[in-house]
Scaffold this active site. Sequence first.
Site, short mmCIF file in Angstrom:
data_model
loop_
_atom_site.label_atom_id
_atom_site.label_comp_id
_atom_site.label_asym_id
_atom_site.label_seq_id
_atom_site.Cartn_x
_atom_site.Cartn_y
_atom_site.Cartn_z
CD GLU A 116 -21.91 -37.47 -13.55
OE1 GLU A 116 -21.32 -36.40 -13.85
OE2 GLU A 116 -23.08 -37.70 -13.87
CG HIS B 243 -19.45 -35.04 -17.79
ND1 HIS B 243 -19.71 -34.57 -19.06
CD2 HIS B 243 -20.63 -35.55 -17.33
CE1 HIS B 243 -20.98 -34.77 -19.36
NE2 HIS B 243 -21.56 -35.37 -18.34
CD GLU C 238 -25.04 -34.98 -20.07
OE1 GLU C 238 -24.89 -36.16 -19.71
OE2 GLU C 238 -24.67 -34.02 -19.36
#
Length: 305
Positions: free
Chosen positions: A135, A138, A206
């Site tokens: 995360e 990202h 991803e």
Amino acid sequence: MNPFKTYLLLAGLTALFGAIGFALAGPTGMLIALGLAVAMNLFAYWNSDKAVLRMYGAQRVEPQSGNALLRNYYDDVAELSRRAGLPMPAVYIMESDQPNAFATGRDPDHAAVAATTGLLRMLDRDEIRGVMAHELAHVKNRDTLTMTITATLAGAISSLANFAMFFGGSRDDEEGHSNIIVTILMMVLAPIAAMLVQMAISRTREYEADRVGGEICGDPDSLARALKTIEAYAKGTVNYGAERNPASAHLFIINPLHGRGMDNLFSTHPATENRVKALIKLGMDMKRRSPAANGFTSVPTTPMS
């Protein structure tokens, strides 16, 4: 995603707003809808992260939490952020039995990460670190702005399209088109909004977050194990927040939807099996580059108090 793709996405979502407005009230409705779309774009830029967190009832985690599991979670995010060279994000917890997580925020200085209670219960500490490193990747890659804007606007478009489906068909336009045409048009606009989200959020995002996340935590194998566990439980555990707001499904590390019917339109995630293979290969490459140590220090799992 690069700025051009972001602008293209916003233009497409704005055009959908205009099309729905035209179907509802002709040229006047289109102008009103376009004005609303501009306002929504501005709102989404500044507030979409807060809206998504509220959508899932996320609660902020404080560093002095009385729960050992939450303290470990907060401390690990803090350490991983330092390793990634990122400002400390806000840390949130969501009440859901399904193990999952996402990141949000318009930039690294205004970022937040959120994990479900199921994630903290079902995964060991190394695996949780791998998930949160993903995360944070990202955030580092600046994916989160596009991810949260698309979640907010696509959800709004779907709601507006459903409204138009029920109320827009009561009006025949100046050319005498039948009500049924307007109704059918509205019925397909919501799926189009979902498909736009699917196409705009590249699956390569991803893979890249897996790669960068594996490097941040220094243990790609833990992230690979976490992905397999999350997928196994996600298939059999309902994430009620995601089912109510399917346009936000692409935010999560693993698709939180059950994949039935229209849910398949929101499947923006690559196959978990392929992601696991890529992570295992990354782990082997990291070990070859640094046989003695790859910078990762295993942290013992602390049982939940």
